[in-house]
Each structure stands twice: as structure tokens, then as C-alpha cells.
Design a protein around this motif. Structure first.
Motif, PDB file in Angstrom:
ATOM      1  N   ARG A 263       7.865   0.795  -0.362  1.00 53.31           N
ATOM      2  CA  ARG A 263       6.756   0.244   0.419  1.00 53.31           C
ATOM      3  C   ARG A 263       5.937  -0.730  -0.417  1.00 53.31           C
ATOM      4  O   ARG A 263       5.564  -1.814   0.036  1.00 53.31           O
ATOM      5  CB  ARG A 263       5.853   1.378   0.898  1.00 53.31           C
ATOM      6  CG  ARG A 263       4.604   0.910   1.650  1.00 53.31           C
ATOM      7  CD  ARG A 263       3.547   2.002   1.644  1.00 53.31           C
ATOM      8  NE  ARG A 263       3.146   2.351   0.281  1.00 53.31           N
ATOM      9  CZ  ARG A 263       2.516   3.474  -0.036  1.00 53.31           C
ATOM     10  NH1 ARG A 263       2.235   4.376   0.897  1.00 53.31           N
ATOM     11  NH2 ARG A 263       2.176   3.717  -1.294  1.00 53.31           N
ATOM     12  N   ASP A 264       5.644  -0.340  -1.671  1.00 50.90           N
ATOM     13  CA  ASP A 264       4.743  -1.138  -2.501  1.00 50.90           C
ATOM     14  C   ASP A 264       5.395  -2.394  -3.052  1.00 50.90           C
ATOM     15  O   ASP A 264       4.759  -3.448  -3.129  1.00 50.90           O
ATOM     16  CB  ASP A 264       4.199  -0.290  -3.644  1.00 50.90           C
ATOM     17  CG  ASP A 264       3.222   0.781  -3.178  1.00 50.90           C
ATOM     18  OD1 ASP A 264       2.836   0.752  -1.998  1.00 50.90           O
ATOM     19  OD2 ASP A 264       2.849   1.636  -4.002  1.00 50.90           O
ATOM     20  N   GLY A 265       6.650  -2.288  -3.479  1.00 52.75           N
ATOM     21  CA  GLY A 265       7.301  -3.433  -4.086  1.00 52.75           C
ATOM     22  C   GLY A 265       6.787  -3.722  -5.482  1.00 52.75           C
ATOM     23  O   GLY A 265       5.744  -3.185  -5.914  1.00 52.75           O
ATOM     24  N   PRO A 266       7.481  -4.585  -6.235  1.00 50.25           N
ATOM     25  CA  PRO A 266       7.133  -4.824  -7.641  1.00 50.25           C
ATOM     26  C   PRO A 266       5.716  -5.320  -7.876  1.00 50.25           C
ATOM     27  O   PRO A 266       5.089  -4.940  -8.872  1.00 50.25           O
ATOM     28  CB  PRO A 266       8.169  -5.879  -8.067  1.00 50.25           C
ATOM     29  CG  PRO A 266       9.329  -5.660  -7.162  1.00 50.25           C
ATOM     30  CD  PRO A 266       8.733  -5.253  -5.843  1.00 50.25           C
ATOM     31  N   VAL A 267       5.171  -6.141  -6.982  1.00 45.98           N
ATOM     32  CA  VAL A 267       3.840  -6.700  -7.219  1.00 45.98           C
ATOM     33  C   VAL A 267       2.782  -5.610  -7.236  1.00 45.98           C
ATOM     34  O   VAL A 267       1.942  -5.536  -8.139  1.00 45.98           O
ATOM     35  CB  VAL A 267       3.497  -7.768  -6.158  1.00 45.98           C
ATOM     36  CG1 VAL A 267       2.046  -8.237  -6.323  1.00 45.98           C
ATOM     37  CG2 VAL A 267       4.447  -8.952  -6.277  1.00 45.98           C
TER      38      VAL A 267
END
Length: 414
Positions: A263-267
Motif C-alpha cells: 500500500r505504502d510503496g517505496p516513497v
């Protein structure tokens, strides 16, 4: 009354822990034992086997008189920060001594090591940094650094083996106490039986909590571990299994963790505490391709990133603990009471007006970012342990009062 402090996780409480509490009290001639205990996530970056309320009940049934919660920020940190938070709380609670288990069993080698490192701190810290950059684990880095700074110095007596996990924590407890000029007297009890990380059970020995958990998860039958835990622990674990069904471990928590990562992703992952140097990209790719926690860890663990270090990162991802949130939590801000015996209540009544930190028995009556994080971590744990079903006991920090003496009645986990 004279209080001795101990730092515990009780994951779960076993026969060796009972011995430690008994010996700590006897060795320091104390009237009562105060425990600072980790909440629902632990120092090695793992979810607790059972929650802090169940483990508080185990403690009160096994020789501990007061249980304070070690805030999440310290409970899930590496050894120096973990020790700093715990010692601060024991000192604030008015303990005259603190006692830790160790592989050594003698305080003098710890003090000898501290004395030498105090004279060579800059060199020592650089050696630790160099060793970890070379890929050594934290325990091995400590030992190599100590050997480096001591080789050209005159040693005053025997030094402590800093490759051993309990010795490392003991060293940091004493270092933290010295740093705050605490008047508490350090004492150590030699660890009995199996080593801290030993995964096998031997009927003739005191087992490690690691071995107990591994044995249980291989069959999910409590009968496998009853020889290594007190009867009271067995009763509490049996009740937990009946009412909650699941016990805490990363394999069962992995679907929730994986959801958070994807959900969050790398950023967004890059804002999480302890994530750095681009590892958020590795973690994101691993979550995309691995269906089990074991395979996920095998694809992320490396010489640079140890299993424990990664687990701490994952704990922070699951709970949403960011670097920015952590920046304002350098010192413990309160004493969060989880439970007490009658003797513990008498002690707190006698010193309450002199406590340097607020005593918190009801979370609704106190506001602090660190306490908010403790509650958030508790609810994250409850959601995962209940697998999102009706067994997910959200909000227990608000609905449960500190546990009093009634180990098996009036404190149901329902």
C-alpha cells in the motif's frame, strides 16, 4: 520499602524467569521486584507471543510486584536505546538496585569493561562502526572493538565477553545507569540452562523463550512446553489459546505487513524509522514476490542487513512508526502501570508524590506522543493477532485497568 528493578520481555515467562526474579530479590535483600516490560512488540523486532496484559498476569503470578510498560520507542530499539529507556524508568520508579541475567554472572568484569571504554570511547565507537561496515553483527562488532582498544591498554581485571546477548544487554544497562548518574546498585545473576537464542528443548535444563516458542509453533500444542513454564503461565496460555486462538509470530502477521508495504510503496516506506540507504526498494520488491514471511526474509537478509535489523524495520512499517515521530521521543515521559500486587500498590502509594515522571494508570487521562504510539502498536498487534475478525481486541489500552492480584479471575481476556 526497598525495590529492585528488572527488565523483561517474558515471551513467554518460563522457569528461568521465575528463578531470575527470586534471585534478584534475594541477592539485593529487596522487599519487592519492579519489572519494566516490553509491550506487544519486542527488542528483536518481533510481535510478542501473547500481549502485554497476559504477560503482566504471568509476571504478577511469578514474583513480580509492579509491572511498568517500556514504551514502544525503546522496546523495539537496538540494545543501547532499549537499555537507556529501561534504566531511566527503573531509576524513576525509585529502585535501589537493578538485576540482570548474564552469561557471565559477575558484575566486576562489566565494570572493568566500562572503565576501559570510558577512557577510549571515541576510538571504541569508531571501531564498532568500522566492524559493522565490514558486515559483522552488532555483538561481534562490540567484541572486535573491545579487543582493538584493549590490546594496547593495561587491563584492570577480567573483561566481559560482549559476544553474548545477555552480556551485551547487561553492559548497556550499566552504561546507561552510569550515564544518568543513577544511585541504583547493579547486580547480575548467571543465566541458567539454554542460551538466549537456543532453539532446542532439553528436559534436564531451563529452556530459552526462543526454544519454547519454536517448539510450540511446530505443533501448536501447549503440552510440548509445559515442562519449561510455571503452572500459572500454562493456565494463562491455555486461556489465551481458547479465547484468541492465535499466538504472535511474523508468519501469521505477514499478510498484514505485506499489505502495509504494498500500500505504502517505496516513497512512503522511506519515511519509516530505521529504513535507509534505499532498502525500502528491496523490501517493496520482496513483498511483491514472496507469499510467506520466511521467503520474504530470505530475499532481504544480507551481510549488511541482519535478520534482527530487518525485523525492526518491519515492525515500524506495520505500526506506521516514522523517523519524524521518533525524533521527539528521546527520553521516557511517564511510568505506564500495567499491573501490581498488594505490596506493589503499597509501595507506589508511599512514593507517588516523589516520582519524577507521571504515573499513568488510565491512558485517557494523559496525553503524550509516545503513549499514543504505544496504543497504536497495541491496536496493530490486536488486529493482526485476531486476523481482522471478532477476535481482534482493539482498544484494550482504554478498556483494561491495571491488573491487580486476581491472576485468574476478574481479568479475563474476553
Amino acid at each position: 520499602m526497598k525495590a529492585t528493578g528488572i527488565v523483561v520481555e517474558y515471551n513467554p515467562l518460563h522457569n528461568g524467569h521465575v528463578y531470575h526474579a527470586q534471585q534478584a530479590k534475594a541477592a539485593t535483600n529487596a522487599d519487592l521486584i519492579i519489572a519494566v516490560m516490553s509491550g506487544n512488540f519486542l527488542q528483536r523486532g518481533e510481535p510478542a507471543f501473547v500481549d502485554k496484559w497476559a504477560r503482566t498476569r504471568m509476571a504478577l503470578a511469578s514474583g513480580v510486584d509492579i509491572v511498568f510498560e517500556l514504551p514502544y520507542r525503546f522496546a523495539t530499539a537496538h540494545a543501547p536505546v532499549f537499555a537507556h529507556g529501561a534504566i531511566r524508568l527503573l531509576d524513576a520508579a525509585g529502585c535501589t538496585a537493578y538485576c540482570f541475567g548474564s552469561e557471565d554472572g559477575n558484575v566486576e568484569p562489566f565494570q572493568n569493561t566500562l572503565n576501559l571504554l570510558d577512557k577510549t570511547s571515541d576510538e571504541y565507537n569508531q571501531e564498532v562502526k568500522n566492524a559493522m561496515q565490514d558486515g559483522l553483527s552488532y555483538p561481534m562488532a562490540l567484541n572486535r572493538a573491545y579487543d582493538a582498544v584493549s590490546s594496547g591498554s593495561e587491563k584492570s581485571g577480567r573483561h566481559v565477553d560482549l559476544s553474548k546477548p545477555n552480556n551485551i544487554l547487561g553492559f548497556h544497562y550499566m552504561q546507561a545507569a552510569n550515564a544518568i548518574s543513577s544511585s541504583m546498585i547493579p547486580t547480575t545473576i548467571k543465566r541458567l540452562g539454554a542460551g538466549y537464542h537456543e532453539e532446542t528443548l532439553d528436559v534436564n535444563r531451563v529452556a530459552s523463550a526462543t526454544g519454547i516458542r519454536k517448539s510450540f509453533f511446530s505443533t501448536e500444542k501447549l503440552d510440548e512446553i509445559i515442562n519449561f513454564i510455571p503452572e500459572t503461565t500454562k493456565v494463562i496460555l491455555t486461556e489465551w489459546q481458547r479465547e484468541r486462538i492465535n499466538f504472535g509470530n511474523w508468519e501469521s502477521f505477514y499478510p498484514f505487513l505485506r499489505f502495509c508495504i504494498l500500500r505504502d510503496g517505496p516513497v512512503r516506506l522511506a519515511t519509516i524509522a530505521d529504513l535507509s540507504e534505499g532498502i525500502e526498494n528491496l523490501i517493496y520488491r520482496a513483498a511483491q514476490t514472496n507469499d510467506t514471511f520466511q521467503s520474504f526474509m530470505e530475499s532481504t537478509k544480507s551481510k549488511r542487513y541482519t535478520w534482527t535489523r530487518i525485523q525492526r524495520m518491519l515492525t515500524h512499517i506495520l505500526t506506521g512508526f516514522t523517523t519524524e515521530m521518533r525524533s521527539g521521543m528521546d527520553e521516557p515521559a511517564y511510568l505506564r502501570l500495567l499491573g501490581m500486587t498488594d505490596k506493589g500498590r503499597s509501595y507506589l502509594s508511599s512514593i507517588k508524590k516523589d516520582l519524577p515522571l507521571p504515573l499513568i494508570s488510565k491512558v485517557a487521562s494523559f496525553s503524550d506522543p509516545s503513549l499514543d504510539m504505544d496504543i497504536r502498536a497495541s491496536d496493530s498487534y490486536a488486529l493482526a493477532i485476531g486476523k481482522g475478525s471478532k477476535n481482534a481486541k482493539i482498544g484494550l489500552d482504554y478498556t483494561l485497568s491495571p491488573i491487580m492480584n486476581n491472576y485468574f479471575s476478574g481479568n479475563s481476556l474476553k
